[in-house]
Write a protein that holds these residues in place. Structure first.
Motif, short mmCIF file in Angstrom:
data_model
loop_
_atom_site.label_atom_id
_atom_site.label_comp_id
_atom_site.label_asym_id
_atom_site.label_seq_id
_atom_site.Cartn_x
_atom_site.Cartn_y
_atom_site.Cartn_z
N GLU A 1 0.82 -1.21 0.00
CA GLU A 1 0.00 0.00 0.00
C GLU A 1 0.85 1.26 0.00
OE1 GLU A 1 -1.56 1.49 3.34
OE2 GLU A 1 -3.03 2.72 2.28
N ASP B 1 2.31 0.69 -6.40
CA ASP B 1 1.10 1.02 -7.15
C ASP B 1 1.30 0.67 -8.63
OD1 ASP B 1 2.80 2.94 -8.16
OD2 ASP B 1 1.63 4.67 -7.49
N THR C 1 -1.94 -6.41 -6.16
CA THR C 1 -2.24 -4.99 -5.94
C THR C 1 -2.01 -4.61 -4.48
OG1 THR C 1 -4.55 -5.42 -5.34
CG2 THR C 1 -4.09 -4.97 -7.68
N VAL D 1 -7.25 -3.58 -1.29
CA VAL D 1 -8.48 -2.81 -1.47
C VAL D 1 -9.28 -3.04 -0.19
CG1 VAL D 1 -10.57 -2.55 -2.86
CG2 VAL D 1 -8.41 -3.28 -3.96
N TRP E 1 -7.52 0.92 -7.95
CA TRP E 1 -6.45 0.15 -7.31
C TRP E 1 -5.77 -0.80 -8.27
CZ3 TRP E 1 -4.67 1.99 -3.02
CH2 TRP E 1 -5.53 2.71 -2.19
#
Ligand SMILES: Cc1cc2nc3c(=O)[nH]c(=O)nc-3n(C[C@H](O)[C@H](O)[C@H](O)COP(=O)(O)O)c2cc1C
Length: 306
Positions: free
Chosen positions: A2, A6, A24, A27, A42
């Protein structure tokens, strides 16, 4: 990761290669069915077959504790083209943990089981559902129980960060503890934590007895790490510099100078662990006023500074 791995960083790192897939940033799922635009935000790769520019598959990671809501959001991610759903049971952030998300759930293996099972049931059978956990929340006493709960709920594999939440990010990562989980369950276990060099990777594989590894911060501090582990790459600063310049070119259309400087400073902060040239650039970028200025400094940074 996070705020770190990205879309643009995933693109830059997978352009270099050595990764079987990437995941990713999480979320966050809390009480609502998220609109498609949130998933696209995301995971912009959902618009390109859930692959990065280089063709590396991107799995969508969800974080939350309500089985039904997690299931509905996982089904939506699958509809939008996610090739696999990963579930986060490792995040140590207070804001997340306060709402019963991330690593605190490791105190409640039955909830972990319910979340994985609900997601597994909601997602088409051919799509893998995986989980990522730490060794525990405050202690590792429930590690095996959580791993078994995840397996029993139908997960296809489990990634384990070899530390509890209270151990944070402080070295070492307990790779030997991962081996205990590896032998307690039959699904593949992927070992993670403190892999900064190819040598770390080999020792981690040995100690955890896992033949699959997950790279976190190490891949950002040495963008060629995955390649070094897989193929013994001898990439040097000139190669890193070329990746940085491409990264700037990629980010420019959607970033202000300030945003770009922020992104580069963050990356440089990790790079300087491995590359002395990045330390010099980090100090320079702090004073740069424009992206052209930054690119010029990166372009002129040489191996001699090492
Ligand atoms: C800034 C930051 C953000 C992270 N975000 C996530 C995340 O969104 N999902 C996740 O599974 N792990 C996340 N992690 C944890 C990493 O994936 C990894 O488990 C941890 O950093 C240990 O591995 P490493 O020593 O290779 O970095 C994050 C770590 C950091 C430092």
């Amino acid at each position: 990761m996070e705020g770190l791995a990205d879309f643009y960083v995933r693109q830059a790192l997978t352009d270099i290669g050595g990764f079987d897939w990437c995941v990713t940033e999480f979320v966050r799922v809390s009480g609502t069915l998220l609109p498609p635009k949130t998933f696209y935000r995301w995971c912009p790769e959902l618009r390109t077959g859930a692959r990065t520019r280089a063709g590396t598959s991107v799995h969508v990671q969800l974080l939350g504790s309500d089985p039904q809501c997690m299931a509905e959001n996982a089904a939506r991610a699958a509809e939008l083209g996610a090739p696999a759903i990963d579930l986060n049971f490792g995040c140590p952030a207070k804001t997340v943990n306060r709402h019963r998300g991330g690593a605190v759930l490791l105190d409640e293996p039955e909830v972990v089981h319910q979340v994985v099972a609900a997601v597994r049931n909601a997602v088409p059978k051919h799509l893998p559902v995986s989980a990522k956990m730490r060794l525990g929340n405050c202690h590792g006493d429930f590690a095996v129980e959580n791993a078994r709960a995840i397996e029993a709920a139908g997960a296809s594999w489990l990634t384990v960060h070899g530390r509890t939440k209270v151990q944070g990010y402080k070295p070492p990562a307990y790779w030997d503890q991962i081996a205990l989980l590896r032998h307690a369950i039959a699904i593949p276990v992927i070992a993670n934590g403190e892999i900064w060099t190819a040598d770390d990777a080999h020792r981690c594989a040995q100690e955890s007895q896992c033949d699959m590894l997950m790279l976190g911060r190490g891949a950002v501090s040495d963008p060629f790490l995955a390649q070094r582990i897989q193929q013994g790459s001898t990439a040097d600063w000139a190669d890193v510099r070329a990746s940085l310049l491409k990264f700037i070119e990629d980010c420019l259309p959607t970033s202000t100078d300030l945003q770009l400087a922020g992104r580069l400073k963050q990356w440089m902060n990790y790079l300087r662990r491995d590359w002395p040239q990045a330390q010099t650039l980090y100090d320079v970028i702090k004073r740069c006023k424009s992206s052209a200025d930054i690119a010029m400094h990166i372009e002129s940074s040489t191996d001699i500074a090492a």
